[in-house]
Design an enzyme around this catalytic site. Structure first.
Site, PDB file in Angstrom:
ATOM      1  N   ASP A  41       0.849  -1.183   0.000  1.00 49.77           N
ATOM      2  CA  ASP A  41       0.000   0.000   0.000  1.00 49.77           C
ATOM      3  C   ASP A  41       0.886   1.235   0.000  1.00 49.77           C
ATOM      4  OD1 ASP A  41      -2.896   1.064   0.407  1.00 49.77           O
ATOM      5  OD2 ASP A  41      -1.649   2.252   1.749  1.00 49.77           O
ATOM      6  N   GLU A  43       0.937   5.668   0.201  1.00 46.23           N
ATOM      7  CA  GLU A  43       0.294   6.966   0.359  1.00 46.23           C
ATOM      8  C   GLU A  43       0.990   7.916  -0.598  1.00 46.23           C
ATOM      9  OE1 GLU A  43      -2.396   7.130   2.025  1.00 46.23           O
ATOM     10  OE2 GLU A  43      -2.137   5.129   2.878  1.00 46.23           O
ATOM     11  N   HIS A 193      -5.480   5.231   5.642  1.00 47.82           N
ATOM     12  CA  HIS A 193      -4.612   6.153   4.923  1.00 47.82           C
ATOM     13  C   HIS A 193      -3.209   6.237   5.519  1.00 47.82           C
ATOM     14  CE1 HIS A 193      -8.056   7.180   2.589  1.00 47.82           C
ATOM     15  NE2 HIS A 193      -8.704   7.634   3.637  1.00 47.82           N
ATOM     16  N   ASP A 198      -3.228   0.132   6.310  1.00 42.57           N
ATOM     17  CA  ASP A 198      -4.076  -0.300   5.207  1.00 42.57           C
ATOM     18  C   ASP A 198      -3.689  -1.702   4.737  1.00 42.57           C
ATOM     19  OD1 ASP A 198      -5.546   1.985   5.295  1.00 42.57           O
ATOM     20  OD2 ASP A 198      -4.743   2.875   3.477  1.00 42.57           O
TER      21      ASP A 198
END
Length: 344
Positions: A41, A43, A193, A198
């Site tokens: 994941d 950001e 987030h 996540d």
């Protein structure tokens, strides 16, 4: 990673497709429940891998569905700048207020973070030959693909499993397939987030989906039945429109997969500024908005039947424009900004 749409600081925060860019030579997408995989994941500063940057990477490696290793780091992106009257520039920030509020990642946290090029070899080694997993994982893979190609001259071809696709097969009754929606369905509580959080949420969702699919003997090869939205029934949220905007009183049709939100939402945005949305291309159509046809086997040469019909009508002299999803967003953001200025 969950995707959100917003309009703030004069900018419409929404994803665009990658039409016009060289096609990425990515790995294959699988619909299965593996035992060995790595969940990833990211950001980022925005939604478009062509223009935005990574600010955090999280990866968790599993063997026989048990966690065996982690990789996590913040990433310092290129700063934004402010220019004075003499064109002298000063670095202002790495992330804007919207991203900081969404992720909890601040400019101060990124000042001492490493650049991607300094961790790229370690990340490449961690992900080598791994079957990747993530929620809407194409988003994350696109960013990593571009970064590895830029900094390592490495083509990122790992195969992958998307829990969003699995969710559609196993939970066809849900209203949408955002990470939080599915987590709420399974009463999974977590921080959203942030990359590792996540990843952990994705693992819990994957475990629940796997158990349900095996218990109910769900055939993943069968596409879920979706109730088609009749875009003609969408009504605007307001009755006041700017008659000068290009969509006012025009008939709009969508084709292809919109990258980061449902077609119904796009149609609502268009309707809110005075457009009329239709389900198919006709002699009354004025705009055909094109999404992505990646992985759509039935579409050849990136031309759906709607595109072919629109091209025929254009050649016959119809007042019809074919525009990209990206261009559609640009027009919409301009109108939203005007509406915001009127309301201020």
């Amino acid at each position: 990673m969950s995707i959100n749409i917003s309009f703030s600081d004069g900018e419409f925060k929404i994803a665009t497709n990658t039409k016009g860019s060289p096609k990425r030579q990515k790995g294959n997408s699988f619909l299965e429940f593996p035992k060995d995989y790595t969940i990833i994941d990211l950001e980022t500063t925005g939604f478009d891998a062509r223009y935005d940057e990574i600010i955090e990477i999280g990866c968790i490696k599993y063997r026989n569905n048990k966690e065996v290793a982690k990789f996590q780091t913040l990433i310092q992106p290129a700063p934004s700048y402010e220019y004075d009257d003499n064109d002298n520039k000063t670095a202002m920030y790495y992330v804007d207020d919207f991203i900081s509020e969404l992720t909890g990642i601040t400019n101060e946290m990124l000042v001492s973070a490493p650049r991607f090029e300094s961790i790229s070899n370690d990340l490449q080694a961690f992900l080598k030959d791994e079957l990747l997993m993530g929620h809407n994982v194409n988003f994350d893979i696109n960013f990593l693909y571009d970064y590895f190609l830029k900094y390592n001259e490495y083509i990122f071809r790992n195969n992958f499993v998307d829990t969003l696709r699995l969710s559609r097969r196993v939970l066809p009754e849900l209203p949408n397939y955002k990470l939080k929606t599915i987590a709420d369905y399974y009463d999974i509580t977590n921080t959203y987030h942030r990359a590792l959080a996540d990843c952990q949420t994705t693992y819990q969702i994957f475990t629940q989906l796997s158990q349900k699919a095996h218990a109910e003997n769900i055939d993943l090869t069968l596409s879920p039945k979706h109730k088609k939205n009749d875009l003609r029934k969408i009504t605007p949220d307001s009755t006041t429109f700017d008659s000068d905007n290009i969509f006012y009183n025009k008939n709009c049709v969508f084709t292809g997969k919109l990258e980061k939100f449902e077609r119904k939402v796009a149609a609502q945005l268009a309707t809110n500024i005075g457009a009329h949305c239709e389900n198919g291309v006709t002699k009354k159509t004025n705009f055909l908005i094109i999404g992505s046809f990646q992985d759509v086997v039935s579409v050849k040469d990136n031309k759906s039947s709607k595109i072919k019909k629109a091209e025929k009508l254009i050649l016959e002299g119809q007042d019809l424009q074919i525009i990209s999803e990206h261009t559609f967003y640009d027009y919409i953001s301009e109108e939203l900004e005007k509406q915001q200025e009127k309301n201020d």
